[in-house]
Design an enzyme around this catalytic site. Sequence first.
Site, PDB file in Angstrom:
ATOM      1  N   ASN A  18      66.813  81.121-101.813  1.00  0.00           N
ATOM      2  CA  ASN A  18      66.646  80.711-100.419  1.00  0.00           C
ATOM      3  C   ASN A  18      65.220  80.198-100.262  1.00  0.00           C
ATOM      4  OD1 ASN A  18      66.333  80.547 -97.657  1.00  0.00           O
ATOM      5  ND2 ASN A  18      66.548  82.746 -97.281  1.00  0.00           N
ATOM      6  N   LYS A  74      63.902  78.846 -97.728  1.00  0.00           N
ATOM      7  CA  LYS A  74      63.367  78.960 -96.354  1.00  0.00           C
ATOM      8  C   LYS A  74      62.686  77.644 -95.958  1.00  0.00           C
ATOM      9  CE  LYS A  74      63.148  83.876 -97.120  1.00  0.00           C
ATOM     10  NZ  LYS A  74      62.610  85.169 -96.740  1.00  0.00           N
ATOM     11  N   HIS A 114      70.947  85.267 -91.713  1.00  0.00           N
ATOM     12  CA  HIS A 114      69.727  85.785 -92.362  1.00  0.00           C
ATOM     13  C   HIS A 114      68.907  86.541 -91.323  1.00  0.00           C
ATOM     14  CE1 HIS A 114      65.817  85.946 -94.296  1.00  0.00           C
ATOM     15  NE2 HIS A 114      66.459  85.784 -95.431  1.00  0.00           N
ATOM     16  N   GLU A 126      65.914  86.556 -90.639  1.00  0.00           N
ATOM     17  CA  GLU A 126      64.939  85.735 -89.903  1.00  0.00           C
ATOM     18  C   GLU A 126      65.614  84.968 -88.776  1.00  0.00           C
ATOM     19  OE1 GLU A 126      63.274  83.861 -93.401  1.00  0.00           O
ATOM     20  OE2 GLU A 126      62.475  85.816 -93.986  1.00  0.00           O
ATOM     21  N   GLU A 151      70.448  92.583 -97.478  1.00  0.00           N
ATOM     22  CA  GLU A 151      69.003  92.393 -97.540  1.00  0.00           C
ATOM     23  C   GLU A 151      68.324  93.336 -96.560  1.00  0.00           C
ATOM     24  OE1 GLU A 151      68.011  88.165 -99.027  1.00  0.00           O
ATOM     25  OE2 GLU A 151      68.336  88.017 -96.887  1.00  0.00           O
ATOM     26  N   GLY A 178      60.187  89.747 -98.418  1.00  0.00           N
ATOM     27  CA  GLY A 178      58.842  89.190 -98.456  1.00  0.00           C
ATOM     28  C   GLY A 178      57.734  90.230 -98.463  1.00  0.00           C
ATOM     29  N   SER A 221      62.624  90.830-101.997  1.00  0.00           N
ATOM     30  CA  SER A 221      61.575  91.023-103.009  1.00  0.00           C
ATOM     31  C   SER A 221      62.094  91.116-104.440  1.00  0.00           C
ATOM     32  CB  SER A 221      60.715  92.243-102.660  1.00  0.00           C
ATOM     33  OG  SER A 221      59.985  92.003-101.467  1.00  0.00           O
TER      34      SER A 221
HETATM   35  P1  PGA Z   1      62.177  87.470-100.628  1.00  0.00           P
HETATM   36  O1  PGA Z   1      63.226  86.906 -99.556  1.00  0.00           O
HETATM   37  O2  PGA Z   1      62.836  87.381-101.978  1.00  0.00           O
HETATM   38  O3  PGA Z   1      60.998  86.551-100.517  1.00  0.00           O
HETATM   39  O4  PGA Z   1      61.880  88.877-100.247  1.00  0.00           O
HETATM   40  C1  PGA Z   1      64.587  87.182 -99.676  1.00  0.00           C
HETATM   41  C2  PGA Z   1      65.359  86.524 -98.560  1.00  0.00           C
HETATM   42  O5  PGA Z   1      64.846  86.469 -97.427  1.00  0.00           O
HETATM   43  O6  PGA Z   1      66.489  86.050 -98.762  1.00  0.00           O
END
Ligand code: PGA
Length: 246
Positions: free
Chosen positions: A10, A12, A95, A97, A163, A169, A208
Amino acid sequence: MTRRPLVAGNWKMNGLSASIGELERIVAGARMLANVDLMVCPPATLLARFAGAARGSHVAIGAQDCHAQPCGAYTGDIAAEMLKDAGASAVIVGHSERRQLHDESDATVRAKALAARRAGLTAIVCVGETRNERDAGRAHEVVGAQLEGSLPDGGHDFIIAYEPVWAIGTGVTPTPDDVRGMHGFVRARLAARFGQMAEAIRILYGGSVKPSNAKELLTVEQVDGALVGGASLKADEFLAIAGVYR
Ligand code: PGA
């Protein structure tokens, strides 16, 4: 039943035309990884170019969000049909976010997953609890409710990404035991709702994931792959994660 693992990246809100080299390296590296499906989800602006560059490989191209309607007066939004037309075969929906920064509810996520189905895209439906919810002992309850409200009925053509919000992140990850517990819980919920068909649904872990922890996280029972954010932006790291399935 054996589910083929999937490692999806992803990106983003990252990536410009110059990033195509990174995708080309992923496509080249994918030839050595016959036992795992790979997917890259770039920003919408790069979908068509990435789809062109990945054509003929086993790297699929996915989008990061879609609107529930097929067309209309929704300035700035993108329909699932448009993503398909641009070369996507999948789309991430729900997601954290999007849920947090765009106030998306479970009902909205479900509508988007249905839009994906209508357009012939595989929805990757994201669920996950916050730190406070986990600390309060409510992680299963929260994820259970998200599954209940976000998954569409009438098919099992989607992928789940678990997740934990606090792992996204942050560099912090759940223990393999916690991942095993949650993935087992999700699998049981899917079985209760979709019966035997649920066996085909892949459950990805996200949050992560890095080359250094991929083996520990991805070899847990009921983990069928990963949704990778930051580490998917670099071909070497992304391929190293997928290399767990070599
Ligand atoms: P990350 O993000 O691997 O940077 O923690 C995962 C995601 O948001 O899908």
